[in-house]
Design a protein around this motif. Structure first.
Motif, PDB file in Angstrom:
ATOM      1  N   ASP A 116      26.633  41.976  42.426  1.00 37.64           N
ATOM      2  CA  ASP A 116      26.101  40.989  41.484  1.00 37.64           C
ATOM      3  C   ASP A 116      26.714  39.622  41.766  1.00 37.64           C
ATOM      4  O   ASP A 116      27.472  39.082  40.965  1.00 37.64           O
ATOM      5  N   PRO A 117      26.400  39.022  42.914  1.00 35.34           N
ATOM      6  CA  PRO A 117      27.048  37.778  43.306  1.00 35.34           C
ATOM      7  C   PRO A 117      26.791  36.595  42.375  1.00 35.34           C
ATOM      8  O   PRO A 117      27.574  35.652  42.356  1.00 35.34           O
ATOM      9  N   SER A 118      25.731  36.645  41.595  1.00 34.86           N
ATOM     10  CA  SER A 118      25.489  35.548  40.657  1.00 34.86           C
ATOM     11  C   SER A 118      26.000  35.871  39.257  1.00 34.86           C
ATOM     12  O   SER A 118      25.835  35.079  38.335  1.00 34.86           O
ATOM     13  N   GLY A 119      26.637  37.029  39.117  1.00 32.25           N
ATOM     14  CA  GLY A 119      27.154  37.451  37.819  1.00 32.25           C
ATOM     15  C   GLY A 119      28.533  36.889  37.529  1.00 32.25           C
ATOM     16  O   GLY A 119      28.988  35.939  38.170  1.00 32.25           O
ATOM     17  N   PRO A 120      29.207  37.489  36.577  1.00 31.06           N
ATOM     18  CA  PRO A 120      30.525  36.986  36.172  1.00 31.06           C
ATOM     19  C   PRO A 120      31.576  37.178  37.264  1.00 31.06           C
ATOM     20  O   PRO A 120      31.412  37.993  38.176  1.00 31.06           O
ATOM     21  N   TYR A 121      32.640  36.422  37.150  1.00 30.75           N
ATOM     22  CA  TYR A 121      33.744  36.518  38.097  1.00 30.75           C
ATOM     23  C   TYR A 121      35.053  36.308  37.351  1.00 30.75           C
ATOM     24  O   TYR A 121      35.071  35.777  36.243  1.00 30.75           O
ATOM     25  N   LEU A 122      36.123  36.759  37.949  1.00 29.12           N
ATOM     26  CA  LEU A 122      37.466  36.504  37.437  1.00 29.12           C
ATOM     27  C   LEU A 122      38.049  35.348  38.220  1.00 29.12           C
ATOM     28  O   LEU A 122      37.925  35.303  39.441  1.00 29.12           O
ATOM     29  N   LEU A 123      38.688  34.448  37.534  1.00 32.55           N
ATOM     30  CA  LEU A 123      39.372  33.341  38.191  1.00 32.55           C
ATOM     31  C   LEU A 123      40.844  33.457  37.825  1.00 32.55           C
ATOM     32  O   LEU A 123      41.221  33.325  36.657  1.00 32.55           O
ATOM     33  N   LEU A 124      41.668  33.767  38.815  1.00 31.13           N
ATOM     34  CA  LEU A 124      43.085  34.030  38.604  1.00 31.13           C
ATOM     35  C   LEU A 124      43.927  33.018  39.364  1.00 31.13           C
ATOM     36  O   LEU A 124      43.525  32.542  40.429  1.00 31.13           O
ATOM     37  N   THR A 125      45.108  32.743  38.819  1.00 31.02           N
ATOM     38  CA  THR A 125      46.060  31.975  39.616  1.00 31.02           C
ATOM     39  C   THR A 125      46.502  32.877  40.767  1.00 31.02           C
ATOM     40  O   THR A 125      46.357  34.100  40.711  1.00 31.02           O
ATOM     41  N   ARG A 126      47.053  32.281  41.797  1.00 30.68           N
ATOM     42  CA  ARG A 126      47.509  33.094  42.926  1.00 30.68           C
ATOM     43  C   ARG A 126      48.607  34.064  42.496  1.00 30.68           C
ATOM     44  O   ARG A 126      48.627  35.218  42.928  1.00 30.68           O
ATOM     45  N   ASP A 127      49.510  33.627  41.633  1.00 31.54           N
ATOM     46  CA  ASP A 127      50.570  34.517  41.146  1.00 31.54           C
ATOM     47  C   ASP A 127      49.989  35.692  40.375  1.00 31.54           C
ATOM     48  O   ASP A 127      50.415  36.832  40.551  1.00 31.54           O
ATOM     49  N   ASP A 128      49.011  35.431  39.513  1.00 34.30           N
ATOM     50  CA  ASP A 128      48.382  36.506  38.750  1.00 34.30           C
ATOM     51  C   ASP A 128      47.629  37.473  39.665  1.00 34.30           C
ATOM     52  O   ASP A 128      47.657  38.687  39.466  1.00 34.30           O
ATOM     53  N   PHE A 129      46.956  36.939  40.691  1.00 32.91           N
ATOM     54  CA  PHE A 129      46.246  37.797  41.634  1.00 32.91           C
ATOM     55  C   PHE A 129      47.220  38.700  42.377  1.00 32.91           C
ATOM     56  O   PHE A 129      46.973  39.897  42.531  1.00 32.91           O
ATOM     57  N   HIS A 130      48.330  38.145  42.837  1.00 34.45           N
ATOM     58  CA  HIS A 130      49.323  38.962  43.544  1.00 34.45           C
ATOM     59  C   HIS A 130      49.918  40.014  42.620  1.00 34.45           C
ATOM     60  O   HIS A 130      50.141  41.153  43.038  1.00 34.45           O
ATOM     61  N   HIS A 131      50.156  39.658  41.369  1.00 32.41           N
ATOM     62  CA  HIS A 131      50.658  40.636  40.403  1.00 32.41           C
ATOM     63  C   HIS A 131      49.623  41.751  40.207  1.00 32.41           C
ATOM     64  O   HIS A 131      49.970  42.934  40.174  1.00 32.41           O
ATOM     65  N   LEU A 132      48.354  41.399  40.068  1.00 32.46           N
ATOM     66  CA  LEU A 132      47.284  42.382  39.899  1.00 32.46           C
ATOM     67  C   LEU A 132      47.215  43.329  41.087  1.00 32.46           C
ATOM     68  O   LEU A 132      47.162  44.550  40.923  1.00 32.46           O
ATOM     69  N   THR A 133      47.238  42.798  42.303  1.00 27.32           N
ATOM     70  CA  THR A 133      47.126  43.664  43.481  1.00 27.32           C
ATOM     71  C   THR A 133      48.352  44.557  43.646  1.00 27.32           C
ATOM     72  O   THR A 133      48.217  45.725  44.015  1.00 27.32           O
ATOM     73  N   ARG A 134      49.530  44.043  43.340  1.00 28.23           N
ATOM     74  CA  ARG A 134      50.736  44.888  43.389  1.00 28.23           C
ATOM     75  C   ARG A 134      50.641  46.006  42.371  1.00 28.23           C
ATOM     76  O   ARG A 134      50.992  47.169  42.656  1.00 28.23           O
ATOM     77  N   THR A 135      50.156  45.704  41.185  1.00 22.64           N
ATOM     78  CA  THR A 135      50.024  46.710  40.132  1.00 22.64           C
ATOM     79  C   THR A 135      49.037  47.796  40.551  1.00 22.64           C
ATOM     80  O   THR A 135      49.295  48.986  40.387  1.00 22.64           O
ATOM     81  N   ILE A 136      47.892  47.391  41.105  1.00 27.10           N
ATOM     82  CA  ILE A 136      46.886  48.358  41.538  1.00 27.10           C
ATOM     83  C   ILE A 136      47.431  49.240  42.649  1.00 27.10           C
ATOM     84  O   ILE A 136      47.220  50.468  42.648  1.00 27.10           O
ATOM     85  N   LYS A 137      48.140  48.674  43.591  1.00 27.81           N
ATOM     86  CA  LYS A 137      48.704  49.456  44.697  1.00 27.81           C
ATOM     87  C   LYS A 137      49.708  50.491  44.207  1.00 27.81           C
ATOM     88  O   LYS A 137      49.879  51.533  44.818  1.00 27.81           O
ATOM     89  N   ASN A 138      50.375  50.210  43.097  1.00 28.89           N
ATOM     90  CA  ASN A 138      51.414  51.110  42.582  1.00 28.89           C
ATOM     91  C   ASN A 138      50.893  52.153  41.606  1.00 28.89           C
ATOM     92  O   ASN A 138      51.683  52.915  41.060  1.00 28.89           O
ATOM     93  N   LEU A 139      49.589  52.206  41.382  1.00 28.19           N
ATOM     94  CA  LEU A 139      49.027  53.208  40.460  1.00 28.19           C
ATOM     95  C   LEU A 139      49.072  54.585  41.058  1.00 28.19           C
ATOM     96  O   LEU A 139      49.013  54.830  42.182  1.00 28.19           O
TER      97      LEU A 139
END
Length: 61
Positions: free
Chosen positions: A38-61
């Motif tokens: 859905d490229p024209s749909g909603p998106y998340l806009l994160l700071t770089r720090d928040d994005f890195h925190h999100l990806t680290r959290t997902i990797k550790n699940l």
């Protein structure tokens, strides 16, 4: 923020899987994330720090 001119990327390993992927783009100072189906749909806009925190959290699940 207008994201229409950004270059969106998805993982190189996301092939022929029905489009169940996310795409990312890098507007200045942020990371944008959207559903590739859905490229024209909603998106998340994160700071770089928040994005890195999100990806680290997902990797550790």
């Amino acid at each position: 923020m207008d994201l229409t001119s950004l270059k969106w990327r998805k993982a190189s390993s996301s092939t022929g899987n029905g489009g169940a992927c996310v795409e990312v783009a890098r507007p200045p100072g942020h990371i944008a994330v959207r559903d590739s189906k859905d490229p024209s749909g909603p998106y998340l806009l994160l700071t770089r720090d928040d994005f890195h925190h999100l990806t680290r959290t997902i990797k550790n699940l």
